[in-house]
Design an enzyme around this catalytic site. Sequence first.
Site, PDB file in Angstrom:
ATOM      1  N   VAL A 264      93.430  41.909  17.223  1.00 52.10           N
ATOM      2  CA  VAL A 264      92.469  42.923  16.965  1.00 52.10           C
ATOM      3  C   VAL A 264      91.427  42.204  16.155  1.00 52.10           C
ATOM      4  CG1 VAL A 264      91.926  44.770  14.940  1.00 52.10           C
ATOM      5  CG2 VAL A 264      94.380  44.308  15.972  1.00 52.10           C
TER       6      VAL A 264
ATOM      7  N   GLY B 150      82.266  51.384  13.363  1.00 53.57           N
ATOM      8  CA  GLY B 150      83.137  52.030  13.291  1.00 53.57           C
ATOM      9  C   GLY B 150      84.162  51.345  14.534  1.00 53.57           C
TER      10      GLY B 150
ATOM     11  N   SER C 135      95.800  39.195   9.396  1.00 48.18           N
ATOM     12  CA  SER C 135      95.149  38.061   8.894  1.00 48.18           C
ATOM     13  C   SER C 135      94.519  38.536   7.501  1.00 48.18           C
ATOM     14  CB  SER C 135      94.236  37.486  10.037  1.00 48.18           C
ATOM     15  OG  SER C 135      93.177  38.357  10.172  1.00 48.18           O
ATOM     16  N   GLU C 136      94.127  39.834   7.485  1.00 47.89           N
ATOM     17  CA  GLU C 136      93.482  40.380   6.233  1.00 47.89           C
ATOM     18  C   GLU C 136      94.333  41.477   5.729  1.00 47.89           C
ATOM     19  OE1 GLU C 136      89.017  40.553   6.295  1.00 47.89           O
ATOM     20  OE2 GLU C 136      89.363  40.175   8.225  1.00 47.89           O
TER      21      GLU C 136
ATOM     22  N   TYR D 233      94.371  47.453   6.422  1.00 44.96           N
ATOM     23  CA  TYR D 233      95.195  48.383   7.152  1.00 44.96           C
ATOM     24  C   TYR D 233      95.800  49.539   6.301  1.00 44.96           C
ATOM     25  CZ  TYR D 233      94.477  44.928  10.669  1.00 44.96           C
ATOM     26  OH  TYR D 233      93.875  43.843  11.575  1.00 44.96           O
TER      27      TYR D 233
ATOM     28  N   TYR E 198     103.186  38.471  15.435  1.00 46.60           N
ATOM     29  CA  TYR E 198     103.038  38.976  16.371  1.00 46.60           C
ATOM     30  C   TYR E 198     101.669  39.831  16.472  1.00 46.60           C
ATOM     31  CZ  TYR E 198     104.760  43.321  14.193  1.00 46.60           C
ATOM     32  OH  TYR E 198     104.841  44.332  13.285  1.00 46.60           O
TER      33      TYR E 198
END
Length: 434
Positions: free
Chosen positions: A110, A120, A146-147, A151, A434
């Site tokens: 991502v 967006g 990673s952050e 999410y 992953y």
Amino acid sequence: MALIDARGIPADQTSVDRLAAEGLDYRVVDTEDSARLTAFQRAMARGFLGGDPTEAVLAEGAPTVRSRRGIGVYERGADSGALPVATIDSWVTPLTIPGGEIDMWAISGVTVAGTHRRRGIARSLLEGELRAAADSGVAVAGLTVSEATIYGRYGFGAAVPVSHFTVDVRRAGWAGPVPPGRVEYVERERLAEELSAVHERARTTRAGQVPGWAARWAGLGGLASNESDRDKVRGVRYLDAEGEVRGVLSFALSERGDSFRFSLHVRLLVGETPEAVAALWRFAVQHDLVDEVTADLRPVDDPLPWLVTDPRGVVQVVHDHGWLRILDLPTALMARRYSAPIDTILRVEDALGFTAGTWRLRVDEAGAATVEAGEEGSEPDITFDVSALSALYVGGVRAAALHGASRIDASPASVVALDRAFAAFPAPSLDIWY
């Protein structure tokens, strides 16, 4: 049952339309087109702040990218060699859950270019993946991140915590057993194969795990061209008393200053048996000239602190790693086994609508669940959003902790019942990215 091939799933139309209004083209990448494949790989490297990949790195990564469903976001009218301004890729893989496995829509890669933030795009990428997964009949999505602040808004919960260990080996010492069998070195060319084989056998014994893939094992084994410390990678394996390989350790050594004393970093330690895990930890902690051992992505119930003489020589830091998102609540909850019976009414809030509603969860004495839509007007025993339920799903997070953080609205008795039902043994873990 065969896994769904995500590459055959079309681009989500809602995301297509949403980004088209921004003058952007959201589409599945044709990775058989070499120019588009290379551009996609370069964009991912840029998004993760890596160097521009060499020809060797591109060639090594191509099979993995081609095996997945890649989505790129492009400026309208971009040619085939143009880098996408955003990327995401996905595939369907088994996820180990208490009592078995479930198909999971795995999400990776991502990225959004720094030139295209706050338009967006990330929302379209993530929501597009979730709609594609749900429309394909996949009940759970997952990712490693990673952050950690992004999410939850999409319904993901930090479901699989892991441990980072730092060991002062001079203080810690060794109090564990000397397992039967032997530890021996493995050449790097063989190390990736050994890691793959043992991991595949071991992963089904602990919830939260997913299978690796060839490029992952090559990287951990020190064979990947983009591995800056590849020449420092070493490997050993543990053979039991019958001569069967039951554990493998990939590690790297680095000098501490100019003292000719070293740190040993565990890249991956995987064992099928307690004896294998103990033997490999013993090798690391008692390695000559090593003052410090570090390891990440270890289970929160790893035996290491109990294998040493002084547990204060082991610093254990628990952090998030595996994130899950339930998409089909009845399928997901009925797929796993539970540790205690429960009969409760759940009210789930889900801004994206996949799991929203009132549900009755019943678990029998054998740990098998049935889930039905709650009767209209029925009062819930437990109310939470889907990210909290997803965090609980594989049994690695305590309901009591979420309740204490006001993430669950329920009586103390209902929280205890939920905790007892969802707890998993051994503790869930995830030892790869992953």
